[in-house]
Design an enzyme around this catalytic site. Structure first.
Site, PDB file in Angstrom:
ATOM      1  N   ASN A   9       0.891  -1.137   0.130  1.00 36.68           N
ATOM      2  CA  ASN A   9       0.149  -0.082   0.158  1.00 36.68           C
ATOM      3  C   ASN A   9       0.796   1.124   0.167  1.00 36.68           C
ATOM      4  O   ASN A   9       1.449   1.497   0.887  1.00 36.68           O
ATOM      5  CB  ASN A   9      -0.831  -0.150   1.303  1.00 36.68           C
ATOM      6  CG  ASN A   9      -1.694   1.359   1.397  1.00 36.68           C
ATOM      7  OD1 ASN A   9      -1.827   2.056   0.658  1.00 36.68           O
ATOM      8  ND2 ASN A   9      -2.088   1.462   2.749  1.00 36.68           N
ATOM      9  N   TRP A  10       1.109   1.833  -1.237  1.00 34.14           N
ATOM     10  CA  TRP A  10       1.919   3.139  -1.229  1.00 34.14           C
ATOM     11  C   TRP A  10       1.371   4.451  -0.605  1.00 34.14           C
ATOM     12  O   TRP A  10       2.114   5.520  -0.625  1.00 34.14           O
ATOM     13  CB  TRP A  10       2.158   3.277  -2.790  1.00 34.14           C
ATOM     14  CG  TRP A  10       3.230   2.337  -3.411  1.00 34.14           C
ATOM     15  CD1 TRP A  10       3.808   1.344  -2.806  1.00 34.14           C
ATOM     16  CD2 TRP A  10       3.963   2.227  -4.602  1.00 34.14           C
ATOM     17  NE1 TRP A  10       4.768   0.528  -3.358  1.00 34.14           N
ATOM     18  CE2 TRP A  10       4.837   1.558  -4.592  1.00 34.14           C
ATOM     19  CE3 TRP A  10       4.034   3.287  -5.604  1.00 34.14           C
ATOM     20  CZ2 TRP A  10       5.736   1.058  -5.763  1.00 34.14           C
ATOM     21  CZ3 TRP A  10       4.698   3.289  -6.627  1.00 34.14           C
ATOM     22  CH2 TRP A  10       5.516   1.941  -6.710  1.00 34.14           C
ATOM     23  N   LYS A  11      -0.090   4.102  -0.218  1.00 34.60           N
ATOM     24  CA  LYS A  11      -0.741   5.169   0.414  1.00 34.60           C
ATOM     25  C   LYS A  11      -0.372   6.665  -0.612  1.00 34.60           C
ATOM     26  O   LYS A  11      -0.502   6.579  -1.679  1.00 34.60           O
ATOM     27  CB  LYS A  11      -0.147   5.795   1.904  1.00 34.60           C
ATOM     28  CG  LYS A  11      -0.031   4.357   2.429  1.00 34.60           C
ATOM     29  CD  LYS A  11       0.153   4.678   3.955  1.00 34.60           C
ATOM     30  CE  LYS A  11       0.452   3.374   4.729  1.00 34.60           C
ATOM     31  NZ  LYS A  11       0.200   3.471   6.321  1.00 34.60           N
ATOM     32  N   HIS A  96      -9.352   0.996   5.087  1.00 34.55           N
ATOM     33  CA  HIS A  96      -7.993   1.134   5.936  1.00 34.55           C
ATOM     34  C   HIS A  96      -8.163   1.969   7.141  1.00 34.55           C
ATOM     35  O   HIS A  96      -9.086   2.907   6.866  1.00 34.55           O
ATOM     36  CB  HIS A  96      -6.997   1.578   5.085  1.00 34.55           C
ATOM     37  CG  HIS A  96      -5.838   1.657   5.319  1.00 34.55           C
ATOM     38  ND1 HIS A  96      -5.270   2.748   6.275  1.00 34.55           N
ATOM     39  CD2 HIS A  96      -4.477   1.000   5.188  1.00 34.55           C
ATOM     40  CE1 HIS A  96      -3.989   2.380   6.607  1.00 34.55           C
ATOM     41  NE2 HIS A  96      -3.546   1.229   5.890  1.00 34.55           N
ATOM     42  N   GLU A  98      -6.771   4.582   8.076  1.00 33.43           N
ATOM     43  CA  GLU A  98      -6.444   5.877   7.722  1.00 33.43           C
ATOM     44  C   GLU A  98      -7.685   6.368   7.202  1.00 33.43           C
ATOM     45  O   GLU A  98      -8.124   7.634   7.457  1.00 33.43           O
ATOM     46  CB  GLU A  98      -5.172   5.916   6.987  1.00 33.43           C
ATOM     47  CG  GLU A  98      -3.855   5.855   7.859  1.00 33.43           C
ATOM     48  CD  GLU A  98      -2.856   5.129   7.066  1.00 33.43           C
ATOM     49  OE1 GLU A  98      -2.747   5.356   5.814  1.00 33.43           O
ATOM     50  OE2 GLU A  98      -1.790   4.977   7.694  1.00 33.43           O
ATOM     51  N   GLU A 166      -4.996  -5.024  10.673  1.00 36.28           N
ATOM     52  CA  GLU A 166      -3.786  -4.072  10.999  1.00 36.28           C
ATOM     53  C   GLU A 166      -4.147  -3.340  12.071  1.00 36.28           C
ATOM     54  O   GLU A 166      -4.710  -2.445  12.390  1.00 36.28           O
ATOM     55  CB  GLU A 166      -3.752  -3.135   9.781  1.00 36.28           C
ATOM     56  CG  GLU A 166      -3.446  -3.734   8.470  1.00 36.28           C
ATOM     57  CD  GLU A 166      -3.159  -2.735   7.353  1.00 36.28           C
ATOM     58  OE1 GLU A 166      -2.022  -2.856   6.680  1.00 36.28           O
ATOM     59  OE2 GLU A 166      -3.876  -1.548   7.403  1.00 36.28           O
ATOM     60  N   GLY A 172       3.021   1.953  10.762  1.00 39.30           N
ATOM     61  CA  GLY A 172       3.847   3.226  10.374  1.00 39.30           C
ATOM     62  C   GLY A 172       4.745   3.617  11.757  1.00 39.30           C
ATOM     63  O   GLY A 172       5.311   4.548  11.800  1.00 39.30           O
ATOM     64  N   SER A 212       3.912  -2.332  10.287  1.00 41.57           N
ATOM     65  CA  SER A 212       5.382  -2.338  10.303  1.00 41.57           C
ATOM     66  C   SER A 212       5.802  -3.541  10.123  1.00 41.57           C
ATOM     67  O   SER A 212       6.968  -4.224  10.920  1.00 41.57           O
ATOM     68  CB  SER A 212       5.596  -2.012  11.950  1.00 41.57           C
ATOM     69  OG  SER A 212       5.128  -0.627  12.165  1.00 41.57           O
ATOM     70  N   GLY A 233       2.966  -1.293   4.327  1.00 49.26           N
ATOM     71  CA  GLY A 233       2.935   0.362   3.817  1.00 49.26           C
ATOM     72  C   GLY A 233       4.542   0.718   3.488  1.00 49.26           C
ATOM     73  O   GLY A 233       4.768   0.508   2.283  1.00 49.26           O
ATOM     74  N   GLY A 234       5.085   1.211   4.505  1.00 53.04           N
ATOM     75  CA  GLY A 234       6.290   1.896   4.308  1.00 53.04           C
ATOM     76  C   GLY A 234       7.411   1.075   3.572  1.00 53.04           C
ATOM     77  O   GLY A 234       7.954   1.284   2.566  1.00 53.04           O
TER      78      GLY A 234
HETATM   79  C1  PEP Z   1      -0.480   0.001   6.067  1.00 55.80           C
HETATM   80  O1  PEP Z   1      -0.685   1.356   6.151  1.00 55.80           O
HETATM   81  O2  PEP Z   1      -1.313  -0.680   5.753  1.00 55.80           O
HETATM   82  C2  PEP Z   1       0.770  -0.442   7.003  1.00 55.80           C
HETATM   83  C3  PEP Z   1       0.581  -1.650   7.232  1.00 55.80           C
HETATM   84  O3  PEP Z   1       1.591   0.495   7.014  1.00 55.80           O
HETATM   85  P1  PEP Z   1       3.103   0.187   7.580  1.00 55.80           P
HETATM   86  O4  PEP Z   1       3.661  -1.022   7.115  1.00 55.80           O
HETATM   87  O5  PEP Z   1       4.052   1.422   7.005  1.00 55.80           O
HETATM   88  O6  PEP Z   1       2.971  -0.049   9.041  1.00 55.80           O
END
Ligand code: PEP
Length: 249
Positions: A9-11, A96, A98, A166, A172, A212, A233-234
């Site tokens: 997920n590049w957000k 999600h 967010e 999640e 993050g 993470s 994500g990251g």
């Molecule tokens: C996400 O936003 O779906 C996520 C898991 O982010 P991160 O891996 O950066 O914690």
């Protein structure tokens, strides 16, 4: 029985130059990896079409991060599931945390969006997860149960949905739940799915962990019986990190 899925997920990150990372991922996604692990990248929607073109032939699927529940109409700035499919998506992340936090999306909204995604023959990746306060209050299981019950459309089959667990506080932050906590929640999600969709469908439905995930912790998390991949994500922004997770899966 359940082929692992590693989804990125590049957000709200990525410009056209970032497609270079996708090309590197495509080169590293060898036939051996392809046979064992599914790979999906969800870039921002501005990159959806070129990402689908650059992933063509590699086996990497491309998806979106949200959609509107309605098919069309006066919804300025929104995108329908059909538009995303037309732009090259084969999956859409819905619910999600967010979006739940920034846009006030409820379980009912998430369910309607998942229905729209499935209606276009795409995979709906339905996100659930507790906040830190809810975990500290001992409510993680009940919060996630309620989200799964409220967000998963009735009568779906295992190839139409994926659940992504999640924990909000792990996204993050570099923090992750203990391995035992991840195992407990994933097993409980499968039980909830069995009550909603029947035992057979629940046994075939993939449940991803997200929060993470990095190459250094992926192996331990992905080895758990009820963890069928990761939503990342990251660490999905750089080919070297993301492929480390795909290899761990
Ligand atoms: C996400 O936003 O779906 C996520 C898991 O982010 P991160 O891996 O950066 O914690």
């Amino acid at each position: 029985m359940r082929k692992p899925l590693v989804a990125g997920n590049w957000k709200m990150n990525g410009l056209r130059a970032s497609l270079l990372e996708l090309s590197m991922m495509a080169r590293a996604y060898t036939p051996v990896l392809r046979a064992r692990v599914e790979m999906l990248i969800c870039p921002p929607v501005t990159l959806l079409f070129p990402a689908a073109a650059s992933a063509l032939g590699s086996g990497i699927k491309v998806g979106a991060q949200d959609c509107h529940a309605k098919a069309s109409g006066a919804h300025t700035g929104d995108l329908s599931a059909e538009m995303l499919f037309d732009g090259g998506a084969s999956a859409v992340i819905v619910g999600h945390s967010e979006r739940r936090a920034d846009h006030g999306e409820t379980d009912a909204d998430v369910k309607a969006k998942a229905e729209a995604v499935i209606g276009q023959a795409m995979l709906a990746i339905i996100c659930v997860g507790e906040t830190r306060a809810q975990r500290e209050a001992g409510k993680a299981l009940s919060v996630v149960q309620k989200q799964v019950k409220g967000s998963v459309p009735a009568g779906v089959s295992a190839d139409q949905i994926v659940i992504a667990y999640e924990p909000v506080w792990a996204i993050g932050t570099g923090l992750t739940p203990t391995i035992a906590d991840i195992a407990e929640i994933h097993a409980d999600i499968r039980k909830t799915l069995a009550r909603l969709l029947g035992k057979e469908t629940a046994a075939k439905t993939r449940i991803l962990y997200g929060g993470s995930v990095k190459p250094s912790n992926a192996k331990e998390i992905l080895a758990l019986a009820d963890v069928d991949g990761a939503l990342v994500g990251g660490a999905s922004l750089k080919a070297v990190d993301f492929m480390g997770i795909v290899e761990a899966a």
